[in-house]
Motif scaffolding. Structure first.
Motif, PDB file in Angstrom:
ATOM      1  N   VAL A 129       0.841  -1.196   0.000  1.00 26.22           N
ATOM      2  CA  VAL A 129       0.000   0.000   0.000  1.00 26.22           C
ATOM      3  C   VAL A 129       0.880   1.251   0.000  1.00 26.22           C
ATOM      4  CG1 VAL A 129      -1.725   1.302   1.286  1.00 26.22           C
ATOM      5  CG2 VAL A 129      -1.926  -1.170   1.112  1.00 26.22           C
ATOM      6  N   LYS A 130       1.934   1.237   0.804  1.00 28.08           N
ATOM      7  CA  LYS A 130       2.837   2.398   0.855  1.00 28.08           C
ATOM      8  C   LYS A 130       3.520   2.623  -0.479  1.00 28.08           C
ATOM      9  CE  LYS A 130       3.690   2.284   5.784  1.00 28.08           C
ATOM     10  NZ  LYS A 130       4.693   2.269   6.843  1.00 28.08           N
ATOM     11  N   SER A 131       3.926   1.546  -1.138  1.00 23.56           N
ATOM     12  CA  SER A 131       4.556   1.669  -2.442  1.00 23.56           C
ATOM     13  C   SER A 131       3.556   2.178  -3.482  1.00 23.56           C
ATOM     14  CB  SER A 131       5.115   0.313  -2.860  1.00 23.56           C
ATOM     15  OG  SER A 131       5.980   0.447  -3.951  1.00 23.56           O
ATOM     16  N   HIS A 152       7.494  -6.837   0.910  1.00 19.48           N
ATOM     17  CA  HIS A 152       6.744  -7.818   0.131  1.00 19.48           C
ATOM     18  C   HIS A 152       7.542  -8.277  -1.089  1.00 19.48           C
ATOM     19  CE1 HIS A 152       5.970  -3.940  -1.785  1.00 19.48           C
ATOM     20  NE2 HIS A 152       5.815  -4.626  -2.885  1.00 19.48           N
ATOM     21  N   GLU A 153       7.068  -9.351  -1.708  1.00 16.35           N
ATOM     22  CA  GLU A 153       7.632  -9.835  -2.961  1.00 16.35           C
ATOM     23  C   GLU A 153       6.995  -9.023  -4.098  1.00 16.35           C
ATOM     24  OE1 GLU A 153       7.724 -14.068  -5.090  1.00 16.35           O
ATOM     25  OE2 GLU A 153       7.710 -14.161  -2.888  1.00 16.35           O
ATOM     26  N   PRO A 154       7.774  -8.445  -5.021  1.00 15.29           N
ATOM     27  CA  PRO A 154       7.206  -7.528  -6.026  1.00 15.29           C
ATOM     28  C   PRO A 154       6.145  -8.124  -6.940  1.00 15.29           C
ATOM     29  CG  PRO A 154       9.571  -7.276  -5.924  1.00 15.29           C
ATOM     30  CD  PRO A 154       9.234  -8.452  -5.068  1.00 15.29           C
ATOM     31  N   ARG A 155       6.295  -9.377  -7.376  1.00 13.51           N
ATOM     32  CA  ARG A 155       5.342  -9.951  -8.332  1.00 13.51           C
ATOM     33  C   ARG A 155       4.498 -11.070  -7.732  1.00 13.51           C
ATOM     34  NH1 ARG A 155       5.315  -8.281 -13.520  1.00 13.51           N
ATOM     35  NH2 ARG A 155       7.203  -7.300 -14.272  1.00 13.51           N
ATOM     36  N   ARG A 195       0.945   4.106  -2.821  1.00 12.87           N
ATOM     37  CA  ARG A 195       0.699   5.519  -2.517  1.00 12.87           C
ATOM     38  C   ARG A 195       1.821   6.406  -3.053  1.00 12.87           C
ATOM     39  NH1 ARG A 195      -3.818   6.170   0.196  1.00 12.87           N
ATOM     40  NH2 ARG A 195      -4.477   4.629   1.715  1.00 12.87           N
ATOM     41  N   ALA A 196       3.016   5.847  -3.176  1.00 12.41           N
ATOM     42  CA  ALA A 196       4.133   6.585  -3.771  1.00 12.41           C
ATOM     43  C   ALA A 196       4.038   6.607  -5.295  1.00 12.41           C
ATOM     44  CB  ALA A 196       5.456   5.959  -3.338  1.00 12.41           C
ATOM     45  N   GLY A 197       3.021   5.923  -5.853  1.00 11.47           N
ATOM     46  CA  GLY A 197       2.783   5.955  -7.293  1.00 11.47           C
ATOM     47  C   GLY A 197       3.618   4.967  -8.070  1.00 11.47           C
ATOM     48  N   ARG A 198       4.038   3.889  -7.434  1.00  9.31           N
ATOM     49  CA  ARG A 198       4.918   2.929  -8.089  1.00  9.31           C
ATOM     50  C   ARG A 198       4.203   1.596  -8.294  1.00  9.31           C
ATOM     51  NH1 ARG A 198       9.613   2.097  -4.626  1.00  9.31           N
ATOM     52  NH2 ARG A 198      10.715   1.499  -6.514  1.00  9.31           N
ATOM     53  N   ALA A 199       3.895   1.281  -9.551  1.00 11.34           N
ATOM     54  CA  ALA A 199       3.288  -0.009  -9.900  1.00 11.34           C
ATOM     55  C   ALA A 199       3.307  -0.161 -11.413  1.00 11.34           C
ATOM     56  CB  ALA A 199       1.865  -0.107  -9.390  1.00 11.34           C
ATOM     57  N   SER A 200       3.207  -1.401 -11.882  1.00 21.12           N
ATOM     58  CA  SER A 200       3.181  -1.664 -13.314  1.00 21.12           C
ATOM     59  C   SER A 200       2.204  -2.799 -13.605  1.00 21.12           C
ATOM     60  CB  SER A 200       4.575  -2.053 -13.795  1.00 21.12           C
ATOM     61  OG  SER A 200       4.532  -2.459 -15.140  1.00 21.12           O
ATOM     62  N   ILE A 248       4.568  -4.505  -8.103  1.00 24.29           N
ATOM     63  CA  ILE A 248       4.621  -3.405  -7.141  1.00 24.29           C
ATOM     64  C   ILE A 248       6.010  -3.469  -6.524  1.00 24.29           C
ATOM     65  CG2 ILE A 248       3.664  -2.379  -5.047  1.00 24.29           C
ATOM     66  CD1 ILE A 248       1.028  -3.759  -5.655  1.00 24.29           C
ATOM     67  N   PRO A 249       6.892  -2.511  -6.844  1.00 20.36           N
ATOM     68  CA  PRO A 249       8.265  -2.584  -6.329  1.00 20.36           C
ATOM     69  C   PRO A 249       8.301  -2.532  -4.802  1.00 20.36           C
ATOM     70  CG  PRO A 249       7.967  -0.659  -7.737  1.00 20.36           C
ATOM     71  CD  PRO A 249       6.657  -1.340  -7.646  1.00 20.36           C
ATOM     72  N   GLU A 250       9.377  -3.060  -4.239  1.00 20.01           N
ATOM     73  CA  GLU A 250       9.530  -3.055  -2.780  1.00 20.01           C
ATOM     74  C   GLU A 250       9.531  -1.620  -2.273  1.00 20.01           C
ATOM     75  OE1 GLU A 250      13.015  -5.257  -1.780  1.00 20.01           O
ATOM     76  OE2 GLU A 250      11.970  -7.169  -1.950  1.00 20.01           O
ATOM     77  N   TYR A 251       8.991  -1.422  -1.094  1.00 25.63           N
ATOM     78  CA  TYR A 251       8.957  -0.109  -0.454  1.00 25.63           C
ATOM     79  C   TYR A 251      10.371   0.255  -0.031  1.00 25.63           C
ATOM     80  CZ  TYR A 251       7.390   3.602   2.677  1.00 25.63           C
ATOM     81  OH  TYR A 251       7.199   4.804   3.296  1.00 25.63           O
TER      82      TYR A 251
END
Length: 158
Positions: free
Chosen positions: A37-39, A77-80, A41-46, A66-69
């Motif tokens: 969720v924090k990642s 978390h695990e990214p994929r 909120r930082a606008g990082r996802a694909s 979702i890249p690691e925070y």
């Protein structure tokens, strides 16, 4: 701290609109960990190569990155990882019935926050052939040309 209001888009899958004919859209929640969720909120996802699939009467989202925070510790978390989608039983049954049709798939179109809750917009899609894509591009170019001419006329250039 007061709760967020409105809709804040984190990422969208523009290629899905090019590769698929979207027949219907659905909104689903996602079961996420705190660092995800924090990642987000930082606008990082694909959403590249992401898709949703049914497994054991539930829907899961595969391939979303979702890249690691960055400030996370060993609890990151695990990214994929595979993420569970939160849908009502009626929506799940309706989607299962439609997915039984040949050639339909469930594609994530966008990830956003709606009043503070992380949501994913899913599209019930049918794959496009290459000639369908060319027709869409030609239609879009023609509409753009019409808008350009109309804009010139309104400005008195022609």
């Amino acid at each position: 701290m007061p709760r967020e209001k409105g809709r804040k888009v984190v990422t969208s899958n523009r290629k899905a609109w090019h590769d698929y004919a979207i027949l219907d859209t659905y909104e689903a929640g996602m079961a996420l960990t705190g660092t995800e969720v924090k990642s987000l909120r930082a606008g990082r996802a694909s959403l590249v190569d992401a898709f949703a699939q049914e497994r054991g009467g539930e829907f899961y989202l595969y391939g979303m990155h979702i890249p690691e925070y960055t400030q996370g510790t060993w609890t990151n978390h695990e990214p994929r990882r595979t993420r569970k989608l939160l849908l009502n039983r009626m929506e799940i049954d309706r989607l299962l019935g439609k997915l039984k049709e040949s050639g339909l798939t469930l594609v994530p179109l966008s990830v956003y926050f709606n009043d503070g809750w992380a949501k994913v917009e899913l599209g019930l899609a049918r794959g496009k052939k290459s000639y369908d894509k060319r027709q869409d591009l030609a239609k879009r170019d023609a509409e753009r040309e019409i808008q350009k001419v109309a804009g010139r006329r309104s400005k008195g250039m022609e």
